[in-house]
Design a protein around this motif. Structure first.
Motif, PDB file in Angstrom:
ATOM      1  N   LEU A   1      45.395  33.116  37.804  1.00 53.16           N
ATOM      2  CA  LEU A   1      44.461  32.850  36.711  1.00 53.16           C
ATOM      3  C   LEU A   1      43.381  31.879  37.176  1.00 53.16           C
ATOM      4  O   LEU A   1      43.654  30.955  37.961  1.00 53.16           O
ATOM      5  CB  LEU A   1      45.200  32.276  35.505  1.00 53.16           C
ATOM      6  CG  LEU A   1      46.287  33.176  34.895  1.00 53.16           C
ATOM      7  CD1 LEU A   1      47.012  32.444  33.777  1.00 53.16           C
ATOM      8  CD2 LEU A   1      45.691  34.477  34.381  1.00 53.16           C
ATOM      9  N   ASN A   2      42.175  32.074  36.662  1.00 52.03           N
ATOM     10  CA  ASN A   2      41.038  31.230  37.029  1.00 52.03           C
ATOM     11  C   ASN A   2      41.063  29.941  36.201  1.00 52.03           C
ATOM     12  O   ASN A   2      40.145  29.653  35.423  1.00 52.03           O
ATOM     13  CB  ASN A   2      39.732  32.002  36.812  1.00 52.03           C
ATOM     14  CG  ASN A   2      38.545  31.269  37.392  1.00 52.03           C
ATOM     15  OD1 ASN A   2      38.688  30.393  38.242  1.00 52.03           O
ATOM     16  ND2 ASN A   2      37.353  31.620  36.931  1.00 52.03           N
ATOM     17  N   VAL A   3      42.119  29.163  36.373  1.00 44.60           N
ATOM     18  CA  VAL A   3      42.288  27.872  35.704  1.00 44.60           C
ATOM     19  C   VAL A   3      42.814  26.870  36.726  1.00 44.60           C
ATOM     20  O   VAL A   3      43.313  27.249  37.796  1.00 44.60           O
ATOM     21  CB  VAL A   3      43.257  27.978  34.508  1.00 44.60           C
ATOM     22  CG1 VAL A   3      42.680  28.864  33.415  1.00 44.60           C
ATOM     23  CG2 VAL A   3      44.619  28.497  34.956  1.00 44.60           C
TER      24      VAL A   3
ATOM     25  N   ALA B   1      44.639  29.442  40.029  1.00 42.58           N
ATOM     26  CA  ALA B   1      43.801  29.692  41.195  1.00 42.58           C
ATOM     27  C   ALA B   1      42.350  29.309  40.961  1.00 42.58           C
ATOM     28  O   ALA B   1      41.466  29.767  41.685  1.00 42.58           O
ATOM     29  CB  ALA B   1      43.885  31.173  41.590  1.00 42.58           C
ATOM     30  N   GLY B   2      42.090  28.436  39.971  1.00 38.80           N
ATOM     31  CA  GLY B   2      40.729  28.012  39.683  1.00 38.80           C
ATOM     32  C   GLY B   2      40.553  26.514  39.866  1.00 38.80           C
ATOM     33  O   GLY B   2      41.458  25.809  40.336  1.00 38.80           O
TER      34      GLY B   2
ATOM     35  N   LEU C   1      41.515  36.815  35.506  1.00 37.50           N
ATOM     36  CA  LEU C   1      42.336  37.107  36.674  1.00 37.50           C
ATOM     37  C   LEU C   1      41.511  36.949  37.947  1.00 37.50           C
ATOM     38  O   LEU C   1      40.327  37.298  37.987  1.00 37.50           O
ATOM     39  CB  LEU C   1      42.899  38.532  36.591  1.00 37.50           C
ATOM     40  CG  LEU C   1      44.005  38.762  35.555  1.00 37.50           C
ATOM     41  CD1 LEU C   1      44.394  40.232  35.515  1.00 37.50           C
ATOM     42  CD2 LEU C   1      45.223  37.900  35.857  1.00 37.50           C
ATOM     43  N   VAL C   2      42.138  36.441  38.981  1.00 33.51           N
ATOM     44  CA  VAL C   2      41.493  36.215  40.270  1.00 33.51           C
ATOM     45  C   VAL C   2      42.291  36.961  41.328  1.00 33.51           C
ATOM     46  O   VAL C   2      43.529  36.883  41.357  1.00 33.51           O
ATOM     47  CB  VAL C   2      41.428  34.706  40.611  1.00 33.51           C
ATOM     48  CG1 VAL C   2      40.758  34.486  41.952  1.00 33.51           C
ATOM     49  CG2 VAL C   2      40.702  33.946  39.512  1.00 33.51           C
ATOM     50  N   ASP C   3      41.578  37.702  42.210  1.00 37.10           N
ATOM     51  CA  ASP C   3      42.280  38.401  43.275  1.00 37.10           C
ATOM     52  C   ASP C   3      42.590  37.447  44.421  1.00 37.10           C
ATOM     53  O   ASP C   3      42.287  36.254  44.373  1.00 37.10           O
ATOM     54  CB  ASP C   3      41.475  39.610  43.759  1.00 37.10           C
ATOM     55  CG  ASP C   3      40.102  39.209  44.287  1.00 37.10           C
ATOM     56  OD1 ASP C   3      39.878  37.996  44.493  1.00 37.10           O
ATOM     57  OD2 ASP C   3      39.264  40.096  44.492  1.00 37.10           O
ATOM     58  N   THR C   4      43.195  37.989  45.470  1.00 37.93           N
ATOM     59  CA  THR C   4      43.599  37.138  46.599  1.00 37.93           C
ATOM     60  C   THR C   4      42.411  36.527  47.321  1.00 37.93           C
ATOM     61  O   THR C   4      42.547  35.489  47.978  1.00 37.93           O
ATOM     62  CB  THR C   4      44.421  37.965  47.592  1.00 37.93           C
ATOM     63  OG1 THR C   4      43.667  39.134  47.979  1.00 37.93           O
ATOM     64  CG2 THR C   4      45.734  38.422  46.951  1.00 37.93           C
TER      65      THR C   4
END
Length: 302
Positions: free
Chosen positions: A47-49, A90-91, A186-189
Motif C-alpha cells: 500500500l502507498n502509505v 510501501a509509501g 496499491l504499489v507494485d514491486t
C-alpha cells in the motif's frame, strides 16, 4: 508347607490389574499438535502509505456465547497474523488501519459450529482524512461427525478446522476487495502505482511536452544488429536541358503522328497528317491492267 490362601490369590489379582495399565498410559498421551497459521507464502499487498496499524475488536468473548478462545489458534489471532504477513507499507506519507470487527465461533444446537469474521481496511491522508475503504466478511458452518474421538463438536480439532476454513475464505475475499476498492493505493514491486501510469500526459508532436517525455516512450523500433548502417547517397547531378524535338519533314510509315514522346517535359510535336487517299496514275503509254489502275494507295498504312 502349604501356601496360604492370600498368597494363592496374589497372582490372580495381578492378572486382573494388567489390562488397566495401558488405559492409564493412554490417558496421559500429549494433546495433538496443530501447525501455526502463517500466510507469508501468499502475495504481499503493498500500500502507498507510510504506516499500517492493526486494531483487534474481535477478541474471544466479545460476542455472547463465543467459544473461539478454546481454539488452538483463536480466529482473531489468525486475522492479526494475516494482516502482518500480507499488508505492507510501501509509501512515504499517509497511513492505513486494519480493523478486526468480529472473529467468533458459536456452538449451535445439533452439534454445529458457526463461525464469522468481519474486517475492514481504512486508508487515510497525512492529515488523517480517510481516502479509501475496503471491507470483507466471511461466514462458515461446521458440523461434527460421528468420527469425532470425544463426540463433542467443540473439540480442539473441530475449532482448528473451522478457523482454518474461514481464513482460506478471508484471504481470497480481502485481496479481492482491496484490488477492487483500493486500486489507486496499491504499489507494485517497482514502487509505481496504477494511477501514476494512467495519468501520464503526452504532448503533441513537436510540443515542449513531447520533447520532455522520456526516451522510453518512443515507439520507433531500435535497429537490429543485422541491419547495415545507413550510407549517405551521393548528390544526384542536375538534369540536363532537353534538346528540342526534331520534326520530320515527311510522314513516318510506322508512326504517322511522330511516335511517342521520349520526354514528358518536352512540348508535344505537331502532328503531321498523311495525304488524302487517292488513286495512282501511271505515265501515258504504259501497259496497264484493270486491277492495277483501280488499286487504292496503301503505302501510308491506310
Amino acid at each position: 508347607m502349604r501356601p496360604s490362601r492370600r498368597a494363592a490369590r496374589l497372582p490372580m489379582l495381578l492378572l486382573l490389574a494388567c489390562p488397566l495399565l495401558p488405559l492409564a498410559a493412554c490417558s496421559d498421551a500429549p494433546p495433538p499438535n496443530f501447525a501455526p497459521m502463517r500466510y507469508d507464502y501468499l502475495p504481499v499487498l503493498r500500500l502507498n502509505v507510510a504506516t499500517i496499524n492493526i486494531v483487534d475488536n474481535g477478541q474471544p468473548g466479545a460476542v455472547p456465547g463465543d467459544i473461539s478462545g478454546r481454539a488452538p489458534t483463536p480466529p482473531d489471532q489468525a486475522l492479526h497474523q494475516m494482516a502482518t504477513d500480507r499488508l505492507m507499507a510501501a509509501g512515504s506519507t499517509g497511513g492505513a488501519v486494519f480493523t478486526i470487527d468480529r472473529a467468533s465461533i458459536l456452538h449451535q444446537p445439533g452439534g454445529t459450529l458457526e463461525g464469522q469474521m468481519d474486517v475492514h481496511l481504512d486508508v487515510s491522508s497525512p492529515n488523517g482524512q480517510r481516502q479509501g475503504y475496503a471491507e470483507a466478511h466471511v461466514r462458515r458452518t461446521f458440523s461434527s461427525t460421528a468420527s469425532d474421538s470425544d463426540g463433542n463438536a467443540d473439540s480442539p480439532a473441530n475449532l482448528y478446522a473451522i478457523t482454518s476454513q474461514m481464513m482460506k475464505d478471508m484471504n481470497v475475499e480481502l485481496e479481492f476487495q482491496i484490488r477492487h476498492h483500493l486500486t489507486d493505493w496499491l504499489v507494485d514491486t517497482a514502487g509505481t502505482t496504477p494511477s501514476a501510469i494512467q495519468q501520464q500526459q503526452l504532448g503533441l508532436p513537436g510540443s515542449p511536452e513531447a520533447a520532455a517525455a522520456p526516451a522510453t516512450a518512443s515507439l520507433a523500433p531500435a535497429p537490429t544488429a543485422a541491419a547495415p548502417a545507413a550510407v549517405a547517397a551521393p548528390a544526384a547531378p542536375a538534369p540536363a536541358t532537353p534538346a528540342p524535338a526534331v520534326v520530320p519533314s515527311e510522314p513516318n510509315a510506322i508512326f504517322p503522328t511522330g511516335g511517342p514522346a521520349t520526354d514528358s517535359s518536352a512540348a508535344p510535336a505537331p502532328r503531321v497528317k498523311s495525304p488524302q487517299p487517292g488513286y495512282l496514275t501511271l505515265p501515258p503509254g504504259t501497259a496497264t491492267t484493270g486491277a492495277a489502275t483501280s488499286a487504292p494507295n496503301t503505302s501510308n498504312g491506310y
